[in-house]
Design an enzyme around this catalytic site. Sequence first.
Site, short mmCIF file in Angstrom:
data_model
loop_
_atom_site.label_atom_id
_atom_site.label_comp_id
_atom_site.label_asym_id
_atom_site.label_seq_id
_atom_site.Cartn_x
_atom_site.Cartn_y
_atom_site.Cartn_z
N GLU A 118 34.35 46.06 35.22
CA GLU A 118 33.45 46.02 36.38
C GLU A 118 33.27 44.58 36.86
O GLU A 118 33.31 44.31 38.07
CB GLU A 118 32.09 46.64 36.04
CG GLU A 118 32.13 48.15 35.87
CD GLU A 118 32.44 48.91 37.14
OE1 GLU A 118 32.22 48.37 38.25
OE2 GLU A 118 32.92 50.05 37.05
N ASN B 74 34.63 43.27 40.40
CA ASN B 74 33.73 42.66 41.38
C ASN B 74 34.29 41.34 41.89
O ASN B 74 34.21 41.05 43.09
CB ASN B 74 32.35 42.42 40.76
CG ASN B 74 31.49 43.66 40.73
OD1 ASN B 74 31.85 44.71 41.25
ND2 ASN B 74 30.34 43.55 40.09
N ARG C 257 32.85 52.03 47.40
CA ARG C 257 32.44 51.77 46.02
C ARG C 257 31.07 52.38 45.75
O ARG C 257 30.23 52.44 46.63
CB ARG C 257 32.41 50.27 45.74
CG ARG C 257 33.65 49.51 46.18
CD ARG C 257 34.76 49.53 45.20
NE ARG C 257 34.32 48.92 43.95
CZ ARG C 257 35.02 48.96 42.84
NH1 ARG C 257 36.16 49.57 42.80
NH2 ARG C 257 34.57 48.39 41.74
#
Length: 145
Positions: free
Chosen positions: A47, A51, A104
Site C-alpha cells: 500500500e 501510494n 481507488r
Amino acid sequence: MKTNQINLTFSSIPENVGITRLLIASVGAQLDLPLNDIEELKVAVSEAVSNAIIHGYQNNPHHIVYLDLDISNDTLKIIVTDEGCGIPNIEQAMQPAYSTDPERMGLGFVFMQSFMDELQVESTLEVGTTVTMIKHLKQTPISSH
C-alpha cells in the site's frame, strides 16, 4: 543486539510492488513471524509503495521509490519514501475511503494503521512523502538463515 539494514531503490513502476512484497515476506520469515503477520506486512508495504507510485508520482515510471528496512531484535522499521508531489492534507488523506483517484478505494493508510504498531506520515508539497511504519517484534533473535 543484532541488527540488519536493507535499502532498496527502484523505479516507480507497478511491477516493483510485487518485489517489495516478496522482500518483506522474506524478512518476516527470517524473523519467524506468524503467517498472518507476514501477510499484514505485505499489505502495508505494498500500500505504501503503491501510494508512492500512483499518487506521489502520478504513475510516471521515470522516478525512484526508496524502501528502507531497519531490523533489530525488537523492532522492524519500514520506511517508504518518494520525491513526488506530496500530500496537501495528510489528515484528510488518512481518512477511510478518501482517495484522489476515483478508481481507488482509499484504504491504504487504514490498512497501514491497522496492520502496524506505529505509522507516521510526513509530506511536503513538491518535495515528497515519507511513510514510516513500525512493527514491534517479540523478543526472538534474528535468525541466521
